[in-house]
Design an enzyme around this catalytic site. Structure first.
Site, PDB file in Angstrom:
ATOM      1  N   CYS A  51      55.246 -24.625  83.509  1.00 17.98           N
ATOM      2  CA  CYS A  51      55.302 -23.630  84.585  1.00 17.98           C
ATOM      3  C   CYS A  51      54.271 -23.926  85.669  1.00 17.98           C
ATOM      4  O   CYS A  51      54.401 -23.453  86.796  1.00 17.98           O
ATOM      5  CB  CYS A  51      55.097 -22.223  84.027  1.00 17.98           C
ATOM      6  SG  CYS A  51      53.531 -21.979  83.168  1.00 17.98           S
ATOM      7  N   SER A 110      43.911 -28.159  84.716  1.00 20.56           N
ATOM      8  CA  SER A 110      44.751 -26.977  84.509  1.00 20.56           C
ATOM      9  C   SER A 110      44.336 -25.818  85.401  1.00 20.56           C
ATOM     10  O   SER A 110      43.208 -25.773  85.907  1.00 20.56           O
ATOM     11  CB  SER A 110      44.686 -26.537  83.045  1.00 20.56           C
ATOM     12  OG  SER A 110      45.220 -27.525  82.189  1.00 20.56           O
ATOM     13  N   GLN A 117      46.968 -25.365  75.650  1.00 21.00           N
ATOM     14  CA  GLN A 117      48.392 -25.635  75.519  1.00 21.00           C
ATOM     15  C   GLN A 117      48.793 -27.004  76.055  1.00 21.00           C
ATOM     16  O   GLN A 117      49.735 -27.625  75.560  1.00 21.00           O
ATOM     17  CB  GLN A 117      49.203 -24.560  76.254  1.00 21.00           C
ATOM     18  CG  GLN A 117      49.228 -23.211  75.555  1.00 21.00           C
ATOM     19  CD  GLN A 117      50.088 -22.208  76.300  1.00 21.00           C
ATOM     20  OE1 GLN A 117      49.950 -22.046  77.496  1.00 21.00           O
ATOM     21  NE2 GLN A 117      50.977 -21.551  75.584  1.00 21.00           N
ATOM     22  N   GLN A 121      51.841 -29.798  75.043  1.00 21.19           N
ATOM     23  CA  GLN A 121      52.979 -30.030  75.935  1.00 21.19           C
ATOM     24  C   GLN A 121      53.094 -31.508  76.295  1.00 21.19           C
ATOM     25  O   GLN A 121      54.195 -32.056  76.384  1.00 21.19           O
ATOM     26  CB  GLN A 121      52.811 -29.184  77.201  1.00 21.19           C
ATOM     27  CG  GLN A 121      52.921 -27.686  76.947  1.00 21.19           C
ATOM     28  CD  GLN A 121      52.446 -26.853  78.121  1.00 21.19           C
ATOM     29  OE1 GLN A 121      51.584 -27.277  78.903  1.00 21.19           O
ATOM     30  NE2 GLN A 121      52.986 -25.651  78.267  1.00 21.19           N
ATOM     31  N   GLY A 192      53.630 -12.894  91.129  1.00 18.72           N
ATOM     32  CA  GLY A 192      52.832 -13.937  91.767  1.00 18.72           C
ATOM     33  C   GLY A 192      52.087 -14.793  90.759  1.00 18.72           C
ATOM     34  O   GLY A 192      52.362 -14.750  89.554  1.00 18.72           O
ATOM     35  N   GLU A 193      51.115 -15.559  91.254  1.00 21.92           N
ATOM     36  CA  GLU A 193      50.378 -16.497  90.413  1.00 21.92           C
ATOM     37  C   GLU A 193      49.586 -15.791  89.319  1.00 21.92           C
ATOM     38  O   GLU A 193      49.528 -16.255  88.180  1.00 21.92           O
ATOM     39  CB  GLU A 193      49.445 -17.338  91.290  1.00 21.92           C
ATOM     40  CG  GLU A 193      48.830 -18.519  90.574  1.00 21.92           C
ATOM     41  CD  GLU A 193      48.041 -19.405  91.521  1.00 21.92           C
ATOM     42  OE1 GLU A 193      46.819 -19.200  91.621  1.00 21.92           O
ATOM     43  OE2 GLU A 193      48.634 -20.286  92.150  1.00 21.92           O
ATOM     44  N   MET A 194      48.960 -14.652  89.653  1.00 17.05           N
ATOM     45  CA  MET A 194      48.186 -13.915  88.652  1.00 17.05           C
ATOM     46  C   MET A 194      49.089 -13.377  87.545  1.00 17.05           C
ATOM     47  O   MET A 194      48.732 -13.405  86.366  1.00 17.05           O
ATOM     48  CB  MET A 194      47.419 -12.768  89.307  1.00 17.05           C
ATOM     49  CG  MET A 194      46.140 -13.193  89.979  1.00 17.05           C
ATOM     50  SD  MET A 194      44.925 -13.795  88.782  1.00 17.05           S
ATOM     51  CE  MET A 194      43.852 -12.386  88.698  1.00 17.05           C
TER      52      MET A 194
END
Length: 431
Positions: A51, A110, A117, A121, A192-194
């Site tokens: 994501c 990141s 994570q 991945q 949104g991003e948050m």
């Protein structure tokens, strides 16, 4: 051969762009990777799609031609203009590509530095390409060294522990209060991003997530980026949702409070609301069994963790720098191994030839053959010991290729790169 990485992440793209670049299923990944390796300039390829990022990790013949070919294929796939993608892309070559890969694996690139994570991945992406034969030697070497680097960073620092953002702090606080989160529903307001980050932490903490936003289409697209199910509800049901779930986290960009006293009903169960928006989404509200946390209530925890994390990140980057250099030294050593091996093979051929001649001419007895062979091998091993060590020392220097070529020519050795096959990817195990 050169290493080439092309990166689209939270650093150079917004969520709308990443949605178009995302590869939501294995069929799409397989089709795209097959197209990549069919290009004459691309030898191996790995595709990491999350994501927060899309990473194309390759070994190529020409970095310039390959990068343009890869971005052209991404443009065709995403329907985003080529020039737009090319201008946005972070393109890393050779040393830069390895340093970037190690940084990604170590969670230093990141959205949340130190999140745990990403290495899983990356391993999944590697396994996929490995199983489909889209990589065979050069990338497996790089990927396994990146996992080694990530482990070194984890062992040497405390990155990956503690709350590192307002969103993760809010979720950590909610989990601390609730205890057993299994089956507990948490409402997230905003897409949104948050909110994206909040949902990630809620899911990893075991909450069932319900998402709502004024932009229902954007909310659904965000929900679809997660492997776990995220329910999406119409924004018109906001008042009902507020009074239904024990946990709510809001992170919209509204310029005024969207949650007011009039919308808040008295409930018999405990509710915990986290307002991580600036300006605030929640008005001044008084209600039984309701606890409201604002950014100010959480910021002290975030700041203390971020200051500690900044110091830890310095240590982590020094490890990445060191291991990036070590990786290329190791690659050079692999070039030396077949040369050394051929030197001994050449010596063994001569020993066998001379022993056969000596037996035939009766210079030695058959009973002495094995002892004489061992004696000859001991002499050769001692004679080649110093040259072997010197070649390994030279392998760390820039003149390595010239010296190796000279040794091969002087000794009449084969220049067989496949002699280093013991390092091929099918010998590796991905932990």
């Amino acid at each position: 051969m050169s290493y080439l990485s092309i990166s689209f992440s939270h650093k150079n793209t917004d969520i709308q762009t990443r949605e178009k670049l995302a590869f939501p299923n294995e069929e799409n990944k397989d089709r795209f990777l097959k197209q990549l390796v069919s290009d004459e300039n691309v030898k191996e390829a790995i595709l990491l799609s999350t994501c927060n990022r899309v990473e194309i990790i390759t070994s190529v013949n020409s970095t310039d031609k390959a990068s343009k070919a890869i971005i052209k294929k991404l443009s065709d796939y995403s329907k985003i203009d080529f020039d737009n993608l090319y201008d946005r892309a972070d393109i890393y070559e050779n040393d830069g590509a390895i340093h970037h890969l190690f940084s990604v694996a170590s969670a230093l690139d990141s959205l949340v530095i130190g999140e745990t994570q990403i290495v899983g991945q990356l391993k999944d992406a590697f396994r996929f390409s490995l199983a489909k034969d889209y990589c065979d030697q050069n990338l497996p070497r790089a990927l396994h060294y990146s996992f080694k680097c990530a482990a070194a960073v984890r062992n040497a620092t405390s990155l990956g522990t503690g709350s590192v953002s307002v969103a993760s702090t809010a979720v950590a606080k909610a989990k601390e209060i609730i205890g057993n989160t299994s089956g507990v529903k948490a409402l997230v307001i905003g897409a949104g991003e948050m909110s994206e980050l909040t949902i990630k932490h809620l899911l990893s903490s075991g909450f069932d997530v319900v998402l709502t936003s004024r932009d229902i289409k954007k909310a659904q697209m965000l929900a679809d980026t997660y492997e776990q199910y995220v329910a999406v509800e119409e924004y018109s049901k906001l008042e009902e949702l507020l009074n239904e779930f024990p946990v709510m986290i809001t992170a919209t960009s509204a310029p005024y409070p969207i949650i007011t006293q009039e919308m808040t009903k008295d409930c018999s169960f405990e509710r915990y609301w986290f307002d991580i928006a600036v300006p605030r989404d929640i008005d001044d509200i008084e209600s039984p069994n309701l606890m409201i946390y604002s950014v100010d209530d959480l910021q002290d925890i975030v700041n203390s963790n971020m200051s500690l994390r900044a110091e830890q990140a310095k240590t982590a980057y020094s490890i990445v720098n060191k291991m990036s250099l070590e990786f290329f030294e190791w690659l050079k050593s692999l070039e030396i191994e077949p040369v050394v091996k051929h030197m001994y093979l050449k010596a063994d051929e001569i020993i066998e030839k001379k022993i056969k001649t000596a037996l035939k001419k009766r210079f030695i007895r058959k009973d002495d053959e094995e002892n004489i062979r061992k004696l000859c091998q001991t002499v050769i091993a001692e004679y080649l010991h110093q040259p072997q060590n010197q070649i390994k020392t030279i392998s760390k220097e820039n003149k390595c290729d010239i010296v190796v070529g000279t040794v091969q020519s002087i000794f009449g050795l084969k220049s067989d790169v496949n002699m280093s096959s013991s390092h091929d990817c099918d010998k590796f195990k991905i932990n």
